[in-house]
Design a protein around this motif. Structure first.
Motif, PDB file in Angstrom:
ATOM      1  N   PRO A   1      42.150  38.085  41.248  1.00 17.14           N
ATOM      2  CA  PRO A   1      42.730  37.654  39.969  1.00 17.14           C
ATOM      3  C   PRO A   1      42.529  38.688  38.869  1.00 17.14           C
ATOM      4  CG  PRO A   1      41.618  35.818  41.025  1.00 17.14           C
ATOM      5  CD  PRO A   1      41.307  37.044  41.857  1.00 17.14           C
ATOM      6  N   MET A   2      43.494  38.771  37.972  1.00 13.36           N
ATOM      7  CA  MET A   2      43.527  39.835  36.972  1.00 13.36           C
ATOM      8  C   MET A   2      42.279  39.860  36.097  1.00 13.36           C
ATOM      9  SD  MET A   2      45.085  42.464  36.022  1.00 13.36           S
ATOM     10  CE  MET A   2      46.586  42.224  36.988  1.00 13.36           C
ATOM     11  N   ARG A   3      41.731  38.702  35.735  1.00 13.32           N
ATOM     12  CA  ARG A   3      40.547  38.709  34.872  1.00 13.32           C
ATOM     13  C   ARG A   3      39.368  39.399  35.571  1.00 13.32           C
ATOM     14  NH1 ARG A   3      41.254  33.717  36.935  1.00 13.32           N
ATOM     15  NH2 ARG A   3      39.506  32.605  37.903  1.00 13.32           N
ATOM     16  N   HIS A   4      39.287  39.270  36.890  1.00 11.03           N
ATOM     17  CA  HIS A   4      38.215  39.933  37.621  1.00 11.03           C
ATOM     18  C   HIS A   4      38.504  41.434  37.785  1.00 11.03           C
ATOM     19  CE1 HIS A   4      36.759  35.963  38.155  1.00 11.03           C
ATOM     20  NE2 HIS A   4      37.594  35.622  39.109  1.00 11.03           N
ATOM     21  N   ARG A   5      39.768  41.779  37.936  1.00 11.38           N
ATOM     22  CA  ARG A   5      40.127  43.201  37.966  1.00 11.38           C
ATOM     23  C   ARG A   5      39.728  43.877  36.655  1.00 11.38           C
ATOM     24  NH1 ARG A   5      45.867  44.723  40.692  1.00 11.38           N
ATOM     25  NH2 ARG A   5      46.206  42.903  42.006  1.00 11.38           N
ATOM     26  N   LYS A   6      39.994  43.195  35.552  1.00 11.69           N
ATOM     27  CA  LYS A   6      39.650  43.770  34.246  1.00 11.69           C
ATOM     28  C   LYS A   6      38.139  43.956  34.119  1.00 11.69           C
ATOM     29  CE  LYS A   6      43.665  42.023  31.696  1.00 11.69           C
ATOM     30  NZ  LYS A   6      44.133  41.097  30.623  1.00 11.69           N
ATOM     31  N   ARG A   7      37.382  43.030  34.668  1.00  5.95           N
ATOM     32  CA  ARG A   7      35.925  43.154  34.599  1.00  5.95           C
ATOM     33  C   ARG A   7      35.444  44.349  35.418  1.00  5.95           C
ATOM     34  NH1 ARG A   7      31.954  37.891  35.284  1.00  5.95           N
ATOM     35  NH2 ARG A   7      29.927  38.943  35.041  1.00  5.95           N
ATOM     36  N   LEU A   8      36.054  44.561  36.580  1.00  3.97           N
ATOM     37  CA  LEU A   8      35.703  45.742  37.375  1.00  3.97           C
ATOM     38  C   LEU A   8      36.108  47.023  36.654  1.00  3.97           C
ATOM     39  CD1 LEU A   8      36.637  44.680  41.028  1.00  3.97           C
ATOM     40  CD2 LEU A   8      34.354  44.845  40.014  1.00  3.97           C
ATOM     41  N   ARG A   9      37.282  47.011  36.026  1.00  2.00           N
ATOM     42  CA  ARG A   9      37.719  48.193  35.269  1.00  2.00           C
ATOM     43  C   ARG A   9      36.768  48.492  34.111  1.00  2.00           C
ATOM     44  NH1 ARG A   9      40.941  51.106  38.519  1.00  2.00           N
ATOM     45  NH2 ARG A   9      42.973  50.152  38.942  1.00  2.00           N
ATOM     46  N   ALA A  10      36.244  47.447  33.489  1.00  2.36           N
ATOM     47  CA  ALA A  10      35.284  47.655  32.399  1.00  2.36           C
ATOM     48  C   ALA A  10      34.003  48.291  32.927  1.00  2.36           C
ATOM     49  CB  ALA A  10      34.972  46.330  31.713  1.00  2.36           C
ATOM     50  N   LEU A  11      33.591  47.898  34.119  1.00  2.00           N
ATOM     51  CA  LEU A  11      32.414  48.519  34.734  1.00  2.00           C
ATOM     52  C   LEU A  11      32.691  49.983  35.055  1.00  2.00           C
ATOM     53  CD1 LEU A  11      31.277  45.642  37.130  1.00  2.00           C
ATOM     54  CD2 LEU A  11      30.143  46.382  35.026  1.00  2.00           C
ATOM     55  N   GLU A  12      33.903  50.274  35.490  1.00  2.00           N
ATOM     56  CA  GLU A  12      34.300  51.651  35.774  1.00  2.00           C
ATOM     57  C   GLU A  12      34.202  52.511  34.512  1.00  2.00           C
ATOM     58  OE1 GLU A  12      37.944  53.407  38.374  1.00  2.00           O
ATOM     59  OE2 GLU A  12      38.504  52.253  36.595  1.00  2.00           O
ATOM     60  N   GLU A  13      34.557  51.943  33.383  1.00  2.00           N
ATOM     61  CA  GLU A  13      34.438  52.660  32.118  1.00  2.00           C
ATOM     62  C   GLU A  13      32.981  52.876  31.728  1.00  2.00           C
ATOM     63  OE1 GLU A  13      36.814  53.973  30.120  1.00  2.00           O
ATOM     64  OE2 GLU A  13      38.234  53.512  31.731  1.00  2.00           O
ATOM     65  N   ALA A  14      32.132  51.912  32.080  1.00  2.00           N
ATOM     66  CA  ALA A  14      30.718  51.972  31.668  1.00  2.00           C
ATOM     67  C   ALA A  14      29.885  52.895  32.548  1.00  2.00           C
ATOM     68  CB  ALA A  14      30.118  50.565  31.686  1.00  2.00           C
ATOM     69  N   PHE A  15      30.297  53.069  33.813  1.00  2.00           N
ATOM     70  CA  PHE A  15      29.515  53.862  34.755  1.00  2.00           C
ATOM     71  C   PHE A  15      30.376  55.016  35.266  1.00  2.00           C
ATOM     72  CE2 PHE A  15      27.688  49.576  34.979  1.00  2.00           C
ATOM     73  CZ  PHE A  15      26.331  49.853  34.803  1.00  2.00           C
ATOM     74  N   PRO A  16      30.084  56.249  34.862  1.00  2.00           N
ATOM     75  CA  PRO A  16      30.936  57.390  35.214  1.00  2.00           C
ATOM     76  C   PRO A  16      31.080  57.636  36.711  1.00  2.00           C
ATOM     77  CG  PRO A  16      29.385  57.968  33.462  1.00  2.00           C
ATOM     78  CD  PRO A  16      28.972  56.628  33.969  1.00  2.00           C
ATOM     79  N   PHE A  17      30.134  57.176  37.505  1.00  2.00           N
ATOM     80  CA  PHE A  17      30.192  57.433  38.948  1.00  2.00           C
ATOM     81  C   PHE A  17      31.133  56.469  39.671  1.00  2.00           C
ATOM     82  CE2 PHE A  17      26.490  54.750  38.026  1.00  2.00           C
ATOM     83  CZ  PHE A  17      26.748  53.644  38.819  1.00  2.00           C
ATOM     84  N   LEU A  18      31.623  55.441  38.990  1.00  2.00           N
ATOM     85  CA  LEU A  18      32.443  54.422  39.633  1.00  2.00           C
ATOM     86  C   LEU A  18      33.926  54.783  39.655  1.00  2.00           C
ATOM     87  CD1 LEU A  18      31.175  50.903  38.451  1.00  2.00           C
ATOM     88  CD2 LEU A  18      30.824  52.008  40.672  1.00  2.00           C
TER      89      LEU A  18
END
Length: 276
Positions: free
Chosen positions: A75-92
């Motif tokens: 679901p899109m809300r969970h995709r957005k949460r993963l994308r936010a983690l990608e922004e927060a952690f440069p290695f992701l």
């Protein structure tokens, strides 16, 4: 040509694989209902954000990539949460794939993490509820580079750290046990291959890796993995026979010192507070 060995991890986050999990036999709609059930996926995010990602963020060698693999049906809300983690952690790096087998999805995920000029990949797998020691990447790089330089990894070759901690979230009286694995664990284990990825760490059951490819194992003088046990485990994990109980105070200390975790936040994941 000079060897350029890139360290890449793959983390499957509620990915609806066609195989490899006890629930993989469900039809697609049933599997997605199970994986994306609100309470379940919120718990998986809490484990990911409190245990796994902090341990990777604390690595003494930050020059690695971790690819989070999720399904295109997430679901899109969970995709957005993963994308936010990608922004927060440069290695992701987050990727979303259609449902397929574990090996095909794993190889494609590793390829998504490749840099130009890479000649070899040392690829590790990690679950979204486990942690590796803060020097895991550094030690994996050092040893895999030396194996490659010595000509000892000309074909797919595994590298496994055997000492770690089991943490039972549902045992407040005795949550921590130390153990040395007699066979490779999927955690703190990597496979060295050429960059065209003829195979990857998902090809074989981790316990049977020595039956199929050469391997280098390190008993070690320090804990290299933290493996959780809880009621969401797919593989039926349990405390291994002959594991050694560890005092909760020592476990709390190692969470911070060896795994880079906020011990209070991590222990708050337990349904009942641990007893010191």
């Amino acid at each position: 040509m000079a060897i350029v060995n890139q360290i890449i991890g793959v983390l499957r986050f509620s990915y609806p694989a066609k195989e490899g999990f006890s629930v993989s036999g469900l039809d697609e709609a049933q599997l997605e209902r199970h994986l994306y059930e609100p309470g379940r996926i919120e718990t998986r995010f809490r484990y990911l954000e409190t245990i796994t990602l902090p341990s990777l963020a604390a690595q003494t060698d930050p020059a690695f990539r971790c690819v989070i693999l999720a399904g295109t049906t997430l679901p899109m809300r969970h995709r957005k949460r993963l994308r936010a983690l990608e922004e927060a952690f440069p290695f992701l790096k987050t990727v979303f794939m259609e449902r397929m087998g574990a090996l095909a999805a794993g190889k494609r995920s590793f390829r998504r993490g490749l840099d130009d000029g890479t000649t070899h990949v040392t690829g590790f797998r990690i679950d979204d509820d486990d942690a590796v020691a803060v020097d895991y990447i550094a030690r994996t790089r050092d040893i895999s580079d030396r194996l490659l330089a010595a000509g000892l990894a000309e074909g797919p070759t595994t590298l496994s750290f055997m000492r770690g901690i089991y943490w039972d979230l549902h045992d407040p009286a005795e949550p921590f046990h130390e153990f040395r694995e007699p066979q490779p664990l999927g955690l703190a284990c990597a496979m060295i291959t050429t960059a065209d990825l003829p195979t990857c760490i998902y090809r074989y059951n981790h316990r049977r890796l020595p039956c199929h490819v050469p391997g280098f194992t390190l008993p070690g003088d320090a804990q290299m993995f933290l493996r959780t046990l809880h009621d969401h485990n797919d593989s039926g994990r349990s405390i291994p026979p002959h594991a050694t109980p560890m005092a909760t105070r020592k476990g709390r200390k190692l969470m911070a010192e060896r795994f880079g975790l906020d011990a209070d936040a991590a222990l708050a994941l337990m349904p009942a507070p641990p007893q010191d």
